[in-house]
Enzyme design. Structure first.
Site, short mmCIF file in Angstrom:
data_model
loop_
_atom_site.label_atom_id
_atom_site.label_comp_id
_atom_site.label_asym_id
_atom_site.label_seq_id
_atom_site.Cartn_x
_atom_site.Cartn_y
_atom_site.Cartn_z
N CYS A 2 0.76 -1.40 0.10
CA CYS A 2 0.06 -0.44 0.00
C CYS A 2 0.46 1.49 0.30
O CYS A 2 2.13 1.04 1.01
CB CYS A 2 -1.01 -0.08 1.22
SG CYS A 2 -2.05 -1.55 1.45
N ARG A 27 4.79 -0.28 -6.44
CA ARG A 27 4.83 -1.63 -5.16
C ARG A 27 3.13 -2.35 -5.96
O ARG A 27 3.30 -3.00 -5.03
CB ARG A 27 4.04 -0.52 -4.23
CG ARG A 27 5.42 0.26 -3.57
CD ARG A 27 5.41 1.21 -2.59
NE ARG A 27 5.11 0.60 -1.48
CZ ARG A 27 6.08 1.16 -0.63
NH1 ARG A 27 6.95 1.21 -0.45
NH2 ARG A 27 4.79 0.20 0.32
N TRP A 75 -3.90 -2.27 -0.93
CA TRP A 75 -2.86 -3.95 -1.62
C TRP A 75 -3.73 -4.88 -0.92
O TRP A 75 -3.39 -5.02 0.16
CB TRP A 75 -1.66 -4.21 -2.38
CG TRP A 75 -1.51 -5.61 -2.76
CD1 TRP A 75 -0.95 -6.04 -4.30
CD2 TRP A 75 -1.79 -6.73 -1.96
NE1 TRP A 75 -0.79 -7.02 -4.03
CE2 TRP A 75 -1.03 -7.42 -2.93
CE3 TRP A 75 -0.86 -7.09 -0.42
CZ2 TRP A 75 -0.93 -8.94 -2.39
CZ3 TRP A 75 -1.19 -8.32 -0.28
CH2 TRP A 75 -0.86 -9.33 -1.49
N ASN A 101 -1.46 2.23 6.52
CA ASN A 101 -0.44 0.81 6.07
C ASN A 101 -0.14 -0.12 6.93
O ASN A 101 -0.17 0.82 8.20
CB ASN A 101 0.97 1.11 5.33
CG ASN A 101 1.14 2.08 4.21
OD1 ASN A 101 -0.13 2.47 3.12
ND2 ASN A 101 1.46 2.65 3.36
N GLY A 102 -0.47 -1.42 6.70
CA GLY A 102 0.05 -2.14 7.89
C GLY A 102 -1.24 -3.71 8.19
O GLY A 102 -2.44 -3.43 7.40
N GLU A 524 17.32 -17.34 -9.78
CA GLU A 524 17.02 -16.09 -10.11
C GLU A 524 16.78 -16.19 -11.83
O GLU A 524 15.51 -14.97 -11.30
CB GLU A 524 17.96 -15.57 -9.37
CG GLU A 524 17.96 -13.69 -9.44
CD GLU A 524 16.75 -13.25 -9.23
OE1 GLU A 524 16.66 -13.83 -8.09
OE2 GLU A 524 17.03 -11.85 -9.56
N LYS A 528 12.95 -14.71 -12.21
CA LYS A 528 12.74 -13.36 -13.38
C LYS A 528 11.98 -13.80 -14.51
O LYS A 528 10.84 -12.89 -14.74
CB LYS A 528 14.14 -12.79 -13.78
CG LYS A 528 15.28 -11.88 -12.72
CD LYS A 528 14.83 -10.93 -12.23
CE LYS A 528 13.63 -10.49 -11.35
NZ LYS A 528 14.34 -10.69 -10.17
N GLU A 531 8.06 -14.65 -13.63
CA GLU A 531 7.54 -13.26 -12.89
C GLU A 531 6.62 -12.09 -13.16
O GLU A 531 6.23 -11.86 -13.02
CB GLU A 531 8.42 -12.80 -11.40
CG GLU A 531 9.39 -11.68 -11.29
CD GLU A 531 10.02 -11.21 -10.13
OE1 GLU A 531 9.19 -11.06 -8.78
OE2 GLU A 531 11.12 -11.07 -9.78
N HIS A 547 17.00 -36.41 -10.60
CA HIS A 547 16.31 -37.15 -10.03
C HIS A 547 14.45 -36.83 -9.99
O HIS A 547 13.90 -36.79 -9.27
CB HIS A 547 16.28 -37.29 -7.87
CG HIS A 547 18.32 -37.71 -8.62
ND1 HIS A 547 18.27 -38.86 -7.96
CD2 HIS A 547 19.46 -36.98 -8.40
CE1 HIS A 547 19.62 -39.08 -7.57
NE2 HIS A 547 20.02 -37.83 -7.85
N LYS A 660 5.67 -5.09 -4.85
CA LYS A 660 6.73 -3.99 -4.85
C LYS A 660 7.72 -4.43 -3.44
O LYS A 660 8.73 -5.19 -2.85
CB LYS A 660 8.04 -2.81 -5.21
CG LYS A 660 9.03 -3.06 -5.25
CD LYS A 660 9.66 -3.46 -6.09
CE LYS A 660 10.97 -3.10 -5.79
NZ LYS A 660 11.99 -4.08 -6.78
O1 M6R Z 1 12.56 -6.00 -0.26
P1 M6R Z 1 13.54 -7.11 -0.40
O2 M6R Z 1 14.94 -7.26 -0.72
O3 M6R Z 1 12.92 -8.01 1.05
O4 M6R Z 1 12.28 -8.20 -1.14
C1 M6R Z 1 12.11 -9.68 -1.10
C2 M6R Z 1 11.11 -9.76 -2.49
O5 M6R Z 1 9.71 -10.32 -2.43
C3 M6R Z 1 11.59 -9.92 -3.92
O6 M6R Z 1 13.15 -9.94 -3.90
C4 M6R Z 1 10.82 -10.17 -4.65
O7 M6R Z 1 10.96 -12.13 -4.47
C5 M6R Z 1 11.39 -9.83 -6.06
N1 M6R Z 1 9.36 -9.61 -6.48
C6 M6R Z 1 11.64 -10.75 -6.89
O8 M6R Z 1 11.97 -9.44 -8.17
#
Ligand code: M6R
Length: 665
Positions: A2, A27, A75, A101-102, A524, A528, A531, A547, A660
């Site tokens: 949020c 975000r 959100w 927020n929270g 990673e 990428k 997502e 396996h 985000k």
């Molecule tokens: O802000 P942070 O690095 O703690 O966030 C962790 C994950 O939420 C973040 O890396 C997420 O996996 C991204 N979408 C990856 O691209």
């Protein structure tokens, strides 16, 4: 997740709030709203489901005048995305508005209490209890006008959980009250106007001077004053923080997406991260902020990296590098798993929490658990003064500047770089590795900005590979005369597939394989791709391939095999041969000058249509020590994911269902 923006001054508050919220769009959110106190003293509200464009349309049709307002992007957590559930939330009489927020943990008991007293709730949110609580305590007494700040403080005393609030009331004209606990909040300082925001980029174009609000601090803001107090209303003083990055840092420049811009910022960002810390292969590493004495470093018996998502992957590199260079037993744990496992913490355990935002709730809670168990916690963070940075015993900033794209890119390479610097520093203090080995590492790290630059120059070759694979399955069907795309009228008329189903069903699948320090690169790279392109991608240890995952190999599943020079290259070569033998297409990541990999597994006797007869597609990276290679391997894999998603026309900077910063467990 949020976002909050608030304004008090002479300009139209909704303009400032909506513009600020736009800078937080990255975000992730599913509804938005603003509340304003108008010149007639009435509180007015506009809320919409969906994007800020919808809010803009509403506000263009029915402008809300007034120089005091709060805005929010939500959100959904408690209750689905709907107008009723979006913020701001109002008191029963509609004269108090709250953005939040929270999460308020005890909202159910508070709601029951307030309903029993006659308050009528209109949403399913936890936030709404705050508007009713403030209403309850916002009373005139002994002829004195009701005091909004006092009411907010009284309400906050009743709450458990995490919150940043912005609150206005029609009967307290010109006042904006803000308060936080475990959720970020800044107060922006202007001339004849002031602001609040959950994140600095929201108001950076208005001001570079802010107060960073700490837990249980309250701000009473008017257009000419900012009073900061604690929850006992005792005044507090704090330094003004000057935001170090320029106003246009949060813009896309000439790039189509923030993600693309951020990938291209990596050479400069790597250079900036090294600056002052590593200047020559013959100089020791210097790190500010670690807050560990040499004695403490020598006594460390175990290092535990903890993080989520991409940041976790940099921890997976970290555990490898820390053991190899500093010779300290190390592990990497996903933050929510670390908490569930509740591990035994040995004396002299060092936890390294890695996070771009510094606000990820799972990482924060893992950090707190580990500190309670006696571990020392340092963090590797991007966002300065974030909650995790502040709750750690020491913090090393990666200095990436704002990262807006939801898919983390420059933060990842800088996290690895920063962790490698920490490992080198520990190795030097502990005398754990031969000087020559450390010198070679330092040389390679110092060459990273130039190597990153070189990799970006090769972007066209990555685009060519992306074109070949982004729609692999549809292309394969097309060879058999079946056209499956939006132009396939025949399929549409027969109702075989809806457009969405057709596109989803025709996505290719992919496997990312690696071993050793590059296992993280495979995980990673796969994250990428999935997502932002929604192409299913699995990041796997190549040693595990036989396996299970090998069962998936067939012509419509492509494998990205990371086979750069180093200890595990020969084993990777064997894996590539196994994939080709099963007609699986391979994109190999290899070191410049490798003459073997392109033809590895190619069968000249296979039929020309068979993938097995074709050379592997190649992604080349500059020569470097294996321990440094994850920094370089990451860059072309980010580009590959980016271009596949772009070719598929996806919302790259704000992928579906993702936020985000994940500030909930
Ligand atoms: O802000 P942070 O690095 O703690 O966030 C962790 C994950 O939420 C973040 O890396 C997420 O996996 C991204 N979408 C990856 O691209």
């Amino acid at each position: 997740m949020c976002g909050i923006v608030g304004y008090v001054g002479k300009r139209r508050a909704t303009d400032i709030c909506v513009a600020g919220l736009r800078r937080l769009e990255y975000r992730g959110y599913d509804s938005a709203g603003v509340a304003v106190i108008g010149p007639d003293g009435q509180l007015k509200l506009t809320r919409v489901v969906g994007k800020l464009d919808n809010l803009d349309k509403e506000l263009s049709a029915n402008p809300l005048e007034g120089g005091l307002g709060i805005g929010h992007t939500r959100w959904a957590t408690h209750g689905k995305p709907s107008v009723q559930n979006s913020h701001p939330h109002l008191s029963c009489d509609g004269r108090i508005a709250v953005v939040h927020n929270g999460i308020i943990e005890n909202y159910q008991e508070l709601r029951a209490e307030l309903e029993a007293e006659g308050h009528v709730f209109r949403s399913q949110t936890d936030t709404e209890v705050m508007s009713h609580l403030v209403e309850k305590y916002y009373q005139q007494s002994e002829g004195k006008a009701a005091d909004l700040r006092a009411a907010v403080v009284e309400a906050v005393h009743r709450l458990r959980g995490a919150f940043a609030f912005g609150i206005i009331a029609a009967d307290s004209p010109g006042q904006l009250v803000a308060v936080r606990r475990r959720s970020p909040l800044v107060v922006g300082i202007g001339e004849g106007e002031n602001y609040i925001a959950s994140d600095m980029p929201a108001i950076r174009s208005e001001t570079d001077r802010v107060y960073v609000i700490d837990d249980d601090e309250v701000a009473l803001i008017t257009e000419d004053s900012i009073e900061l107090t604690d929850l006992n209303l005792q005044p507090i003083t704090k330094d003004v923080y000057v935001i170090p990055w320029p106003a246009d840092a949060a813009g896309k420049g000439e790039h189509k997406h923030f993600m693309h811009k951020e990938i291209h910022e990596q050479p400069d960002a790597i250079y900036a991260c090294l600056a002052g810390r590593l200047t020559s292969p013959d100089e020791p590493v210097k790190l500010e902020g670690l807050n560990l004495t040499e004695d403490e470093i020598k006594r460390i018996r175990k290092v535990v990296f903890t993080a989520c998502g991409t940041a976790y992957h940099s921890g997976v590199v970290g555990r490898f590098v820390m053991e190899k260079l500093a010779k300290i037993p190390s592990e990497a744990d996903l933050a929510p798993e670390l908490r569930s496992r509740s591990p035994i913490v040995l004396e002299d355990t060092l936890v390294i929490a890695v996070t771009q935002s510094g606000e990820t709730m799972d990482t924060l809670l893992a950090l707190r658990d580990m500190r309670e168990k006696g571990a020392k916690v340092i963090s590797v963070v991007n966002v300065v003064d974030s909650t995790i940075a502040r709750e750690s015993d020491g913090v090393v900033y990666i200095q990436a500047g704002p990262e807006i794209g939801v898919a983390s890119t420059k933060a990842y390479t800088l996290q690895i770089l920063t962790i490698e610097l920490i490992a080198l520093y520990f190795a030097e203090v502990r005398g754990a590795a031969p000087a020559e080995e450390l010198r070679a590492m330092k040389e390679a790290l110092l060459a990273c900005p130039q190597h990153a630059e070189e990799l970006l120059k090769r972007e066209d070759s990555i685009i060519a590979i992306a074109r070949k694979y982004y729609d692999l399955r549809r292309d394969q069907w097309a060879k058999h005369g079946v056209v499956i795309d939006n132009g396939d009228q025949r399929a549409a008329e027969k109702g075989w597939w809806s457009t969405t189903f057709r596109r989803d069903a025709m996505r290719p699948n992919s496997l990312y394989l690696a071993r050793g320090v590059n296992l993280a690169s495979a995980m990673e790279g796969a994250l990428k791709l999935k997502e932002i392109s929604y192409i299913h991608a699995e990041g796997y240890s190549a040693g595990e391939m036989k396996h299970g995952p090998i069962a998936l190999v067939e012509p419509s599943l492509f494998t990205v095999a990371i086979a750069v020079d180093g200890e595990v290259k020969d084993q990777m070569v064997a894996n590539i041969m196994e994939i080709k033998a099963r007609s699986g297409p391979v994109i190999a990541v290899a070191t410049d000058g490798d003459t073997q990999i392109e033809s590895t597994g190619v069968d000249p006797n296979a039929s020309p249509e068979d993938v097995a007869s074709q050379p592997n597609d190649m992604i080349w990276i500059p020569r470097c020590p294996e321990l440094v290679s994850p920094i370089l391997v990451a860059i072309p894999l980010q580009l590959l994911a980016y271009h596949m998603a772009d070719l598929r026309g996806e919302h790259i900077d704000q992928p579906r269902n993702l936020a985000k910063t994940v500030t909930v467990e």
